[in-house]
Each structure stands twice: as structure tokens, then as C-alpha cells.
Design an enzyme around this catalytic site. Structure first.
Site, mmCIF file in Angstrom:
data_model
loop_
_atom_site.group_PDB
_atom_site.id
_atom_site.type_symbol
_atom_site.label_atom_id
_atom_site.label_comp_id
_atom_site.label_asym_id
_atom_site.label_seq_id
_atom_site.Cartn_x
_atom_site.Cartn_y
_atom_site.Cartn_z
ATOM 1 C CG ASP A 87 3.635 -2.601 -5.449
ATOM 2 O OD1 ASP A 87 2.621 -2.884 -6.088
ATOM 3 O OD2 ASP A 87 3.991 -3.241 -4.439
ATOM 4 C CB THR A 88 2.640 0.796 -1.806
ATOM 5 O OG1 THR A 88 4.010 1.137 -1.528
ATOM 6 C CG2 THR A 88 2.416 -0.688 -1.566
ATOM 7 N N GLY A 89 3.831 2.959 -3.973
ATOM 8 C CA GLY A 89 4.255 4.351 -4.162
ATOM 9 C C GLY A 89 5.111 4.879 -3.029
ATOM 10 N NE ARG B 270 17.823 -8.419 -7.634
ATOM 11 C CZ ARG B 270 16.943 -7.601 -7.028
ATOM 12 N NH1 ARG B 270 16.238 -6.769 -7.743
ATOM 13 N NH2 ARG B 270 16.791 -7.627 -5.728
HETATM 14 P P1 IMP Z 1 6.567 0.526 -3.477
HETATM 15 O O1 IMP Z 1 7.333 1.310 -2.479
HETATM 16 O O2 IMP Z 1 5.481 -0.316 -2.860
HETATM 17 O O3 IMP Z 1 6.039 1.325 -4.648
HETATM 18 O O4 IMP Z 1 7.498 -0.604 -3.959
HETATM 19 C C1 IMP Z 1 8.404 -0.502 -4.868
HETATM 20 C C2 IMP Z 1 9.384 -1.644 -4.742
HETATM 21 O O5 IMP Z 1 8.764 -2.910 -4.421
HETATM 22 C C3 IMP Z 1 10.015 -1.810 -6.084
HETATM 23 O O6 IMP Z 1 11.147 -1.000 -6.191
HETATM 24 C C4 IMP Z 1 10.301 -3.291 -6.110
HETATM 25 O O7 IMP Z 1 11.564 -3.524 -5.554
HETATM 26 C C5 IMP Z 1 9.276 -3.945 -5.231
HETATM 27 N N1 IMP Z 1 8.175 -4.547 -6.039
HETATM 28 C C6 IMP Z 1 6.904 -4.138 -6.114
HETATM 29 N N2 IMP Z 1 6.173 -4.903 -6.927
HETATM 30 C C7 IMP Z 1 7.022 -5.836 -7.418
HETATM 31 C C8 IMP Z 1 6.873 -6.918 -8.351
HETATM 32 O O8 IMP Z 1 5.806 -7.205 -8.928
HETATM 33 N N3 IMP Z 1 7.989 -7.656 -8.590
HETATM 34 C C9 IMP Z 1 9.180 -7.394 -8.001
HETATM 35 N N4 IMP Z 1 9.370 -6.386 -7.141
HETATM 36 C C10 IMP Z 1 8.293 -5.607 -6.846
#
Ligand code: IMP
Ligand code: MG
Length: 194
Positions: A118-120, A180
Site C-alpha cells: 500500500d504505502t510501502g 479474513r
Molecule cells: P503499507 O505499509 O501501507 O504498505 O501497508 C501494508 C499493510 O496495510 C498491509 O499489510 C495491510 O495489513 C494493510 N492494508 C493496506 N491496504 C489494505 C486494504 O485495502 N485492505 C486491508 N488491509 C490493507
């Protein structure tokens, strides 16, 4: 075909939103064969360790590892939980280890898997942590990728499906700790805020 088993309109309405499948179980299964080929192409698999980022990736891991073994690729697995402390967890960007792996990754081929990029922030931090421990190589595999949401400069080496900027559930992913268990990926209608 999209499987909506046990999601009658009553159970959907109970949550106050609709669950709209966007990637079926069959589509997931088909794509996984390609993912196995990609793993073989990008990294040595004779001393493979898969590190799954909990909780979201456990369903994906379970299917992927069994498929890999059918293709004669064997592995060790371990789990890591990364998260942020405090109320402003999402936006703080301060990712910390909540549960570490128990495995020594030195000299090993590491595949980090997560449910969604998502954000990474999570994947980037996971890779940094593992890189510091002297593995032979580290690759990233995300079941889903929302490139529009990226804040950190990170890309997965393998992506199952690229999806638009929409909140999704199922196949390990949750909304407010629910859904889930769904065997497909779905979006929520209307989309949750925040
Ligand atoms: P990041 O660090 O922003 O890339 O977030 C990753 C984490 O956010 C993932 O491992 C998910 O747990 C959660 N996440 C991000 N987008 C979604 C979504 O659309 N549905 C459910 N969980 C999400
Ligand atoms: Mg997660």
C-alpha cells in the site's frame, strides 16, 4: 466464477455494507502458477526461507507454500509482525518490529511475502531489517499492489495483482478484524472512510 457462498444479502447487510468480489478464488489460483515460475526465475530456491508478514499474509503463504512444494521447491517459513505504535499508526510511518522471526537468515535466499503493498512502509522496513542480517538475497512478493497509494520508494519483485486505490478484504485481508476468511478478494460498497 466468483464464489459468494455464505454471503447472503442478510449477512452482508448486517455489516452495513456490501461485499463485492473483485478477484475470484479461481483467478487467485491461476495467478499463483505464474508466481511460482517468477520465484524460480528471480532467486535461488535451494535454501529458500519465506518470511510472511502477519497477519494478512497467512492465507496466501499457506497456498503458495503448498504449490511450491508441488513444484518441488521446498522452504523454511517464519513470521514477522511489523506495526506502528500509537493512535496515529497509519500515518506516523514509524514502523517497528512487534514480533521478530526466529530463523537465522544469514546466507539464505529470503522471500518476504505480504498481502498488500500500500504505502510501502511495511515492505520497505521488512526488507531493511532482513538485509542487515546478511542473507544471500532478499526478494519481495505482494499478493496485491496499490501503486497509486505509494509513499515509500519500494516495489515488489513479484506482484500477484495490481489493483486500484480501493479498500479490499478477504483471503487474509481484514476490515475492522473481519472478513479474513473469505476465499476471494472483495471491495466494500460503500467504501469505508479513513
Ligand atoms: P503499507 O505499509 O501501507 O504498505 O501497508 C501494508 C499493510 O496495510 C498491509 O499489510 C495491510 O495489513 C494493510 N492494508 C493496506 N491496504 C489494505 C486494504 O485495502 N485492505 C486491508 N488491509 C490493507
Ligand atoms: Mg498486513
Amino acid at each position: 466464477m466468483i464464489n459468494k457462498t455464505n454471503y447472503s444479502s442478510n449477512s452482508i447487510n448486517k455489516f452495513g455494507y456490501d461485499i463485492v468480489p473483485i478477484i475470484s478464488s479461481d483467478d487467485l489460483k491461476t495467478r499463483f502458477e505464474g508466481i511460482v515460475d517468477e520465484i524460480r526465475q528471480i532467486m535461488p530456491v535451494d535454501n529458500l526461507i519465506i518470511i510472511a508478514l502477519l497477519k494478512g499474509s497467512f492465507v496466501f503463504l499457506a497456498d503458495l507454500m503448498r504449490l511450491l512444494s508441488r513444484h518441488n521447491i521446498h522452504m523454511e517459513i517464519d513470521f514477522m509482525i511489523l506495526g506502528s505504535y500509537g493512535d496515529n499508526a497509519e500515518s506516523s510511518g514509524n514502523v517497528v518490529i512487534k514480533k521478530d522471526i526466529e530463523t537465522d537468515v544469514k546466507g539464505k535466499s529470503i522471500l518476504i511475502v505480504d498481502d498488500i503493498l500500500d504505502t510501502g512502509r511495511t515492505m520497505k522496513k521488512a526488507r531493511e531489517i532482513i538485509m542487515e542480517r546478511g542473507p544471500q538475497c532478499v526478494k519481495l512478493c505482494a499478493l496485491l499492489d496499490k501503486p497509486e497509494r505509494r509513499i515509500e520508494d519500494v516495489q515488489a519483485d513479484i506482484v500477484g495483482f495490481e489493483i486500484p486505490d480501493t479498500f479490499v478484504v478477504g483471503y487474509g485481508l481484514d476490515y475492522a478484524r473481519r472478513h479474513r476468511e473469505l476465499p476471494f478478494i472483495a471491495r466494500l460498497e460503500p467504501e469505508p472512510k479513513g
